[in-house]
Every structure is written in C-alpha cells, then in structure tokens.
Design a protein around this motif. Structure first.
Motif, short mmCIF file in Angstrom:
data_model
loop_
_atom_site.label_atom_id
_atom_site.label_comp_id
_atom_site.label_asym_id
_atom_site.label_seq_id
_atom_site.Cartn_x
_atom_site.Cartn_y
_atom_site.Cartn_z
N GLY A 30 38.68 58.84 -78.02
CA GLY A 30 39.65 59.73 -78.66
C GLY A 30 39.17 61.15 -78.81
O GLY A 30 39.92 62.00 -79.29
N TYR B 232 41.94 55.61 -90.58
CA TYR B 232 42.64 56.02 -89.36
C TYR B 232 43.69 54.99 -88.98
O TYR B 232 43.72 53.88 -89.50
CB TYR B 232 41.63 56.21 -88.22
N THR B 233 44.55 55.37 -88.04
CA THR B 233 45.53 54.44 -87.48
C THR B 233 44.83 53.57 -86.44
O THR B 233 44.37 54.08 -85.42
CB THR B 233 46.69 55.19 -86.81
N GLY B 234 44.74 52.29 -86.72
CA GLY B 234 44.02 51.38 -85.83
C GLY B 234 44.88 50.88 -84.68
O GLY B 234 46.04 51.28 -84.51
N SER B 235 44.30 49.99 -83.92
CA SER B 235 44.90 49.55 -82.66
C SER B 235 46.11 48.65 -82.84
O SER B 235 46.77 48.30 -81.87
CB SER B 235 43.85 48.83 -81.81
N MET C 171 50.28 56.74 -79.83
CA MET C 171 49.76 57.13 -81.15
C MET C 171 48.36 56.56 -81.43
O MET C 171 47.82 56.77 -82.51
CB MET C 171 50.73 56.70 -82.25
N PHE C 172 47.79 55.82 -80.50
CA PHE C 172 46.49 55.18 -80.74
C PHE C 172 45.37 56.00 -80.11
O PHE C 172 45.45 56.38 -78.94
CB PHE C 172 46.46 53.75 -80.18
N HIS C 173 44.33 56.26 -80.88
CA HIS C 173 43.23 57.09 -80.40
C HIS C 173 41.88 56.38 -80.46
O HIS C 173 40.85 57.00 -80.28
CB HIS C 173 43.15 58.38 -81.23
N THR C 174 41.89 55.09 -80.74
CA THR C 174 40.61 54.38 -80.95
C THR C 174 40.44 53.15 -80.08
O THR C 174 39.50 52.40 -80.28
CB THR C 174 40.48 53.95 -82.43
N PHE C 175 41.33 52.93 -79.12
CA PHE C 175 41.19 51.74 -78.28
C PHE C 175 41.66 52.06 -76.85
O PHE C 175 42.52 51.39 -76.30
CB PHE C 175 41.98 50.57 -78.87
N ARG D 218 41.87 61.06 -86.89
CA ARG D 218 42.42 60.35 -85.73
C ARG D 218 41.44 59.32 -85.16
O ARG D 218 41.83 58.25 -84.74
CB ARG D 218 42.76 61.35 -84.62
N THR D 219 40.12 59.68 -85.18
CA THR D 219 39.18 58.78 -84.51
C THR D 219 37.77 58.98 -85.06
O THR D 219 37.50 59.91 -85.83
CB THR D 219 39.21 59.00 -82.97
N PHE D 220 36.88 58.06 -84.67
CA PHE D 220 35.53 57.95 -85.21
C PHE D 220 34.73 59.25 -85.11
O PHE D 220 34.07 59.67 -86.06
CB PHE D 220 34.78 56.84 -84.47
N GLU E 97 35.23 62.18 -85.34
CA GLU E 97 35.54 63.32 -86.21
C GLU E 97 34.75 63.30 -87.51
O GLU E 97 34.86 64.22 -88.32
CB GLU E 97 37.05 63.36 -86.51
#
Lengths: 253, 253, 253
Positions: A48, B217-220, A99-103, B204-206, B208
């Motif tokens: 991300g 954060y918004t997860g998967s 909208m997903f930034h971690t997977f 948004r993500t790790f 940061e």
C-alpha cells in the motif's frame, strides 16, 4: 478467474517481513518448474506504499508477480531478468477491492497472475515496461575464495532442520584446497560482530559425524552448507537470521 | 468415492476446539469460491455426542457439511442459509466405520461431502430437512456506531500476523466521524474486563506508522482491523482470543 | 518428469529423524488410497550412507519409495509386502545431481516415484529385486491381552491433539473384559521406566468426561487411544515420544 488453472502452494513458511528470504526461496524453487510457469511471491511489508508492483519475465521464460522490494534479487542473478513491467492497477486489480490497501497479494498479485496464466492478458497487458536495472535488489557480496580460505554470505537459515546455507560454491571450496575429510574453522558474523566460531570436518553427509556434531558439506544447491547431524546448527550456535549482513568464513586447519 | 474430484485444503490452522473461529474463517473463504462448491468444516469438540451433523445449502448455492455447533454462524448472516438437512448416517457414513465415535470428520463429513460433490447423492439424499432457524448460532452483538465512537466484537485474532479483526465496517467507522489521519482510542475487553487500551492513528496501511507501532485501518474484509506494523498486536497487548465475549471500542480523540 | 501427474502432500509434519513415526503414518494414510498409488516416504537421517534406497510393492498393489531404515515396518504388517527392489541410481537419479549426497528425497525418491507413476519405468525398471525378509523393520512387540488387563506399545504420540495411539485392538480390549463405563488404570513406561500412571474411564467419546479429564476409547484406527477432552494427554502426563520402547498397560479397576 479460471477454475481450470492448476494452483500449487510452494510455501507459506517464509519468515515474516523478509524479502531477502522470499527472494532466495523463489530462485531455488523456480529452477524446478517449466517455462511459462507464473509465480506469485508476496512478502510485502510495504504493502500500500509507494513500492512498485511488478511482473518479471525471466530469461528462462517464467513469470514472477511480486512487489518490487528485493524479492527478485536472486532470480535476477540466475537465470536473469529478460523484461519487467509495472502492474497497471486500473486494469489488473480484482473488481470491488479498490478501497483495500493491505492485501495486494490477494487483490492485485494473485489476480494478475491468474489472468496472465489463463491467457486473459499477455505480458504486455500487465502494464508499462520499465528498465530491468531499476528493479530493487539487495547487494550480495560475491564469495571470495583464496588458498585455504573462503568467505561468503549466509543466504538462508533453514529453521526446520537448522541448516546454514551459504553462497560459496562447492567448486570454489574445492578450488580453495578444502578436501573431503579435512578440518575447517568456521566463523559467522552479523553486522561485523562475531556470532559463532567452531571447527568441524568437511564430509559428504550427516551420518559421517556423531549425532549432534557439526559438519561442512556440499548442500542441495551445489553450495557449501553447515549443519549438525540430527540437530540444529542455528540453535546450537545462536544464528538468528540470514542475508547480506550475515557473513561466513571458512579456513583450512 | 471419486478420484476425479478436485480437493483443496483451505486451512488446517483453525484454533483447536473453537467453532467460532471455524465459522468466521469459513464465511471469509467461501466468498471466493463458486456456487456448487462443497465445503467440509470440522471443528468438533462434541464429536460423537448429541449435536447434529448437517449439510447446509447457502443462498449463494454453496454447500457446507459440518457439525451443528455454531460453525454456520457467520455464513448464516452472509450469504444466508437457504435450507439445511441432518445427515442420515444410516446411508451417509463410510462403510466399516460404524464403531468409531471420534472422527466424524473422516467417516461422515468428508464422505458425505464427496458423495454430494460427485453427484452420487443430491441434497435431498443427505437426510431429512429441518427448519433453518434451528441451526445453532453464536449470538453476535451488532456493532454500534455513534458520533465519534464505534463498538463491536473481535471476530478473529489472526495469530500469524497478530492482527485484530473486528465487525465494525469501514463505512460505519467513517460515518461515526473517523477520518484518515485522526487519532483513535482503542479499548478491548474480555468478558467485560479491560484487557488493553491504547491510542493510535487511523491510516491506510502499515507503512504509515513506525515499525512496531499500532494502527487502525480498513482491513481485507472491508471491516476495521487493528495491527502493529511488522509486529504482533495480539502479543504486544495480550489479546488471547476472539468471539462474542471479546469486545472492542473506538473513540475519536 | 510429467506435468500431468497428480501430486498430493499427505503430511510434512512427521517428527524429524523418526522413521518409526513415518512408518506408522504411512500405513495409516495408505489404507485410504487406491491400488496403483505411488507413495514417497522420506524420513532419512542416514541419507547418503549405506542404507538401501528401495521401492516396495505392497500386497494391496501400492508402491512405496523410501529409504530402507524401518519406514516399511507397519505397511509390512498390513497389507504386507509383495516384492521389493533396490533403486538403481545409475538409471533412477535426476540427471545433474550426482554430486549431492544429502537430498535423496528430491534427487532419487521423488524422481523415481514420478517416473514409476508416469509409466516411464515399470516396477522392474526400479532396480534389482531382493528378498522381502531383508527389509529393515523395527521389532514391534505383539499386544498381550489377558483377563482384566492389556499391554501394548505407544505407536504414535499425536502432537496436534496430544493423543496416545496404541496397538491394543478394541476387540482385544473388549475380550479382556473392559466394558464401556468401567474404570481403567493406565501406566506408560519408556525404556522400562515409569513415565505416568493414572485412572480414567473407558467411554465412547471425549464429551463423556469433563473438559481436561483423561479417557480411554476406541480410536479412529480401531485400536485403543488415550486422550484428554479438549486437552493434551501428552503434555499433562509428560509423554515425549512413541515407538517400541514406549509401553502401555491397562488394568481393570
């Protein structure tokens, strides 16, 4: 994407957050698969953020979909990279995941790999090409071989069997004058600090030393490995990682 | 039953004896598979006792073969259950296993699933239908969202990366007034007792936050997750489980 | 060798360096596979030494490719061995691996198995036949059943659930006079030394005793098992291994 694709799990045991380890395992595993295979390699602590998402075409005709964070280091050495493209997420992202930034492993890499393997896109369809020499790589010092000594890097610390894998080739080791049956002084440093030192024989296989005793031998990659017979060299000597800052030196006794 | 069936292992890493965890993982995984897929989900601490053995047909046209001990909780929410039948073990039990009472996963569930997937039986052939509202479910409190605060449940404690998964949706979180970059006070309770409290940014993500630092954060799954960057939130804050008695509260600072 | 072969991983969780455990798991797993299946079983602490590399044809028409170090012990009992051949490495070794002495699992066993499964070689093509009674086997004392007592061996210590698997058959146990609901005194010795002693009921399944409490029951192999309900018998009673030197005795109270 295509239920007829054949999907194989190579490993889920890469140490967390270590692109170096991912790179080393990928290069080892890829050598056993045919041209046209599409690999997904995701160890992605920067998911991300601004690191590139890429697809590489190797000189042996395989594809690797991966974050560009060093995971192509070893495969760029052998067999080498033929071309590399940045994934265009406007096209190559699973719909509904914007909208997903971690997977990205799920939403971008596996999705792009599946579309490439299924022939829905070709390599050009991945996204824009960029120069191969921009690919992020770890610096790997070349092994040094001289009369009666060899120096290299701990490229992998295999936690299952507790083995140290080095980048000193068996051919180089033999050229330095080490012969089966000789005694070898082994020193390992981390960031320049001594971690362990020991003396052990250079033999063909584990069973030639006592249970628990250390040995130096030609490992399954054609490089020199260090192990204990039915025991963990890593645990016994306190080796906790691998990579360019873990150096190993062999001297003939 | 049929050597041509394609069998995939989704996971063997569900925490032992926890139907809640099985339910949560099943619902997450099932959403990626096509209609007609037959799932076998066996976390079965009551094996051989009076709990029902069932086959459920979901509203998305998938089948789940499982003990009726709560493992259908999440899939009954989304996509919902269309019909459910009790397995008739007089027909649907691997011949020669009648004396075994401790491995229905092998003798009844996998066997019934294989016969259903292979078309040897149809859904009616599983056994007698019973009302969907008799299916055993855990009570899952609905998340509560209000101005500047949100409360929900820890639905999963992902032990590999040490992440807390909640049932507070990103949409609800945003509606409560949390915006990217804001600071969030996080409290987790177990059985009403405080387990941890901390303050961290909503990002948004790790990458940061600093390595080791916590983040929201918004997860998967599209829900709100809590993690540490390249570290385990579970270990750092002493979170040892998940489920309806693990509650989490977010407040805007 | 042949990209069309179907390859299945049965387990990578055999305890390291324990041919006994490999033998026991292989026999259990093989019983669920059809004739013609080719198994590769490699727990090989003596890799590269003088132990034979073999292919066995069982009396049920399956093949096993393995080092001859005891891993055929259980399958030689049931279903029994029909014939056995020593692998001729001049023919059946992956080209280019001649200098490797520590990974026969990759270079010899998997390669030979793939060629056999693909029909590139037939069984005779493996190498020269030798007498079945030369196959290396562990001595497994036969279980002893008498009025009110039974003795056998701990054949497996299942570390996932913490279960003790014995070679005392349920039929023999019942013949000795143990009946559902009776109390049983259990003693386990290692090398003749007492390791644990306890008293517990003989029941059908876990849920008939309190959570954490021990029980004796007919396990999934048709033999007598000892467990704790939702807990580890191995951990609770300090059982750290399995094999012929781990003996178990049951007495009716």
């Amino acid at each position: 994407v295509d239920p007829e694709l054949r999907v194989h799990d190579i490993t889920h045991n890469i140490p967390k957050f270590q692109p170096w380890a991912a790179s080393q395992v990928l290069a080892y595993a890829a050598s056993c698969w045919p041209a046209g295979t599409v690999f997904v390699s995701v160890v992605d602590p920067g998911v991300g953020t601004s690191r590139r998402s890429v697809a590489a075409l190797t000189k042996s005709g395989q594809f690797v979909i991966t974050p560009d964070n060093g995971t192509l280091t070893h495969i760029a050495q052998t067999p080498g990279l033929g071309a590399v493209r940045q994934i265009d997420e406007a096209v190559n992202r699973r719909p509904g995941t914007e909208m997903f930034h971690t997977f990205h492993g799920r939403d971008v890499y596996a999705y792009t790999a599946a579309r490439l393997a299924a022939g829905i896109i070709d390599f050009a369809g991945v996204g824009p090409e960029f120069p191969v020499d921009e690919v992020v790589r770890f610096h790997v010092p070349s092994p040094v071989v001289e009369k009666g000594a060899a120096r290299g890097v701990v490229v992998s610390a295999n936690t299952h069997f507790g083995t140290v894998v080095t980048n000193v080739s068996a051919a180089g080791f033999d050229a330095a004058g080490f012969t089966l049956g000789c005694r070898v002084a082994v020193e390992i440093t981390h960031g320049g600090q001594a971690v362990c030192a020991g003396e052990m024989p250079y033999v063909r296989t584990f069973g030639e030393v006592a249970v628990g005793a250390p040995l130096v031998y030609t490992g399954s990659t054609g490089d020199i490995f260090v192990s204990c017979n039915q025991g963990s060299f890593l645990d016994k000597y306190g080796i906790s990682g691998a990579g360019p800052d873990w150096q190993i030196q062999f001297r003939l006794r």
